[in-house]
Design a protein around this motif. Structure first.
Motif, PDB file in Angstrom:
ATOM      1  N   SER A 256       0.823  -1.204   0.000  1.00 28.39           N
ATOM      2  CA  SER A 256       0.000   0.000   0.000  1.00 28.39           C
ATOM      3  C   SER A 256       0.856   1.252   0.000  1.00 28.39           C
ATOM      4  CB  SER A 256      -0.932   0.009   1.221  1.00 28.39           C
ATOM      5  OG  SER A 256      -0.179   0.145   2.414  1.00 28.39           O
ATOM      6  N   GLY A 257       0.228   2.321  -0.371  1.00 32.10           N
ATOM      7  CA  GLY A 257       0.796   3.650  -0.292  1.00 32.10           C
ATOM      8  C   GLY A 257      -0.328   4.577   0.114  1.00 32.10           C
ATOM      9  N   SER A 258       0.007   5.740   0.621  1.00 30.60           N
ATOM     10  CA  SER A 258      -1.031   6.677   1.032  1.00 30.60           C
ATOM     11  C   SER A 258      -0.619   8.099   0.661  1.00 30.60           C
ATOM     12  CB  SER A 258      -1.293   6.572   2.536  1.00 30.60           C
ATOM     13  OG  SER A 258      -0.123   6.912   3.267  1.00 30.60           O
ATOM     14  N   ALA A 259      -1.610   8.959   0.618  1.00 35.88           N
ATOM     15  CA  ALA A 259      -1.365  10.365   0.321  1.00 35.88           C
ATOM     16  C   ALA A 259      -2.354  11.218   1.091  1.00 35.88           C
ATOM     17  CB  ALA A 259      -1.499  10.631  -1.175  1.00 35.88           C
TER      18      ALA A 259
ATOM     19  N   VAL B  92       3.112  12.061   0.338  1.00 33.42           N
ATOM     20  CA  VAL B  92       2.898  10.687  -0.088  1.00 33.42           C
ATOM     21  C   VAL B  92       3.817   9.806   0.744  1.00 33.42           C
ATOM     22  CG1 VAL B  92       2.137  11.192  -2.433  1.00 33.42           C
ATOM     23  CG2 VAL B  92       4.562  10.924  -1.975  1.00 33.42           C
ATOM     24  N   ARG B  93       3.366   8.575   0.971  1.00 33.62           N
ATOM     25  CA  ARG B  93       4.134   7.682   1.817  1.00 33.62           C
ATOM     26  C   ARG B  93       3.891   6.241   1.398  1.00 33.62           C
ATOM     27  NH1 ARG B  93       3.483   6.863   8.358  1.00 33.62           N
ATOM     28  NH2 ARG B  93       4.995   5.195   8.425  1.00 33.62           N
TER      29      ARG B  93
ATOM     30  N   ASN C  82       7.091  15.162   0.194  1.00 35.78           N
ATOM     31  CA  ASN C  82       6.129  16.233  -0.013  1.00 35.78           C
ATOM     32  C   ASN C  82       5.896  16.408  -1.502  1.00 35.78           C
ATOM     33  OD1 ASN C  82       6.085  16.793   2.759  1.00 35.78           O
ATOM     34  ND2 ASN C  82       7.902  18.061   2.572  1.00 35.78           N
ATOM     35  N   TYR C  83       4.696  16.815  -1.870  1.00 35.32           N
ATOM     36  CA  TYR C  83       4.406  17.122  -3.259  1.00 35.32           C
ATOM     37  C   TYR C  83       3.437  18.284  -3.348  1.00 35.32           C
ATOM     38  CZ  TYR C  83      -0.037  14.390  -3.355  1.00 35.32           C
ATOM     39  OH  TYR C  83      -1.303  13.905  -3.167  1.00 35.32           O
TER      40      TYR C  83
ATOM     41  N   LEU D 221       7.320   8.501  -8.487  1.00 33.48           N
ATOM     42  CA  LEU D 221       7.144   7.261  -7.739  1.00 33.48           C
ATOM     43  C   LEU D 221       6.862   6.095  -8.678  1.00 33.48           C
ATOM     44  CD1 LEU D 221       5.068   8.726  -4.783  1.00 33.48           C
ATOM     45  CD2 LEU D 221       7.491   8.072  -4.767  1.00 33.48           C
ATOM     46  N   ILE D 222       6.083   6.338  -9.737  1.00 33.74           N
ATOM     47  CA  ILE D 222       5.855   5.309 -10.755  1.00 33.74           C
ATOM     48  C   ILE D 222       7.175   4.953 -11.428  1.00 33.74           C
ATOM     49  CG2 ILE D 222       4.811   4.864 -13.022  1.00 33.74           C
ATOM     50  CD1 ILE D 222       2.370   6.483 -11.963  1.00 33.74           C
ATOM     51  N   GLY D 223       7.974   5.962 -11.752  1.00 36.22           N
ATOM     52  CA  GLY D 223       9.276   5.727 -12.367  1.00 36.22           C
ATOM     53  C   GLY D 223      10.185   4.893 -11.472  1.00 36.22           C
ATOM     54  N   ALA D 224      10.223   5.218 -10.181  1.00 33.47           N
ATOM     55  CA  ALA D 224      11.059   4.455  -9.241  1.00 33.47           C
ATOM     56  C   ALA D 224      10.566   3.012  -9.133  1.00 33.47           C
ATOM     57  CB  ALA D 224      11.057   5.135  -7.877  1.00 33.47           C
ATOM     58  N   ALA D 225       9.241   2.844  -9.069  1.00 32.85           N
ATOM     59  CA  ALA D 225       8.681   1.486  -8.989  1.00 32.85           C
ATOM     60  C   ALA D 225       9.019   0.690 -10.240  1.00 32.85           C
ATOM     61  CB  ALA D 225       7.168   1.558  -8.794  1.00 32.85           C
ATOM     62  N   HIS D 226       8.878   1.327 -11.404  1.00 36.39           N
ATOM     63  CA  HIS D 226       9.154   0.631 -12.660  1.00 36.39           C
ATOM     64  C   HIS D 226      10.634   0.273 -12.755  1.00 36.39           C
ATOM     65  CE1 HIS D 226       8.145   0.474 -17.241  1.00 36.39           C
ATOM     66  NE2 HIS D 226       8.425  -0.704 -16.742  1.00 36.39           N
TER      67      HIS D 226
END
Length: 143
Positions: A5-8, A21-22, A31-32, A49-54
């Motif tokens: 999970s992630g949260s915002a 975001v966390r 922070n965003y 975050l999508i880029g880091a995950a990918h």
């Protein structure tokens, strides 16, 4: 398999507000804001975050594929550049440039490239992003 999970949390309006975001276990937090997402302001954004995950998922998938083929990598360094643009549907991720460098003793370039393409096609995050999400559920509560 575990559920991740992630949260915002966002406070304020779109252009003047800000948020955090966390990741679920708190390994990453940032922070965003409107500026960090649509301009060049300080902070992170969902696309990074999508880029880091990918990049992370691909690096692991590529390392496994190389090892399965008999080539144990010393390292795999990857970057995913996520492009966002205006489309008829609104702002959308329009392209991801996945870049990788592998230190893999004993492999030739054509084998390396073939395994890299297979890893790109089979990495779980690539499979998620390529056709789009098939189901999104929502649980909403008013505080």
């Amino acid at each position: 398999m575990p559920i991740r999970s992630g949260s915002a949390r966002w406070q304020g309006n779109l252009t003047d507000g800000s948020g955090t975001v966390r990741t679920g276990k708190g390994g990453l937090q940032g922070n965003y804001s409107f500026k960090s997402r649509f301009e060049e302001g300080e902070g992170t954004n969902p696309e990074e975050l999508i880029g880091a995950a990918h990049a992370g998922c691909f690096s692991m998938a590529f390392s496994k594929a190389l090892s399965d083929a008999g080539f144990t990598p010393t390292s795999v360094d990857s970057t995913a550049k996520v492009h966002m643009g205006q489309t008829d549907a609104g702002f959308s991720v329009t392209k991801i440039d996945l870049e990788t460098t592998g230190d893999v003793p004993g492999i030739d370039e054509s084998t390396f490239l073939k395994i890299a393409e297979e890893a790109k096609a089979n990495c779980p995050i690539s499979r998620l992003l390529a056709p789009g999400v098939q189901e999104i559920t929502l649980s909403a509560k008013l505080a």
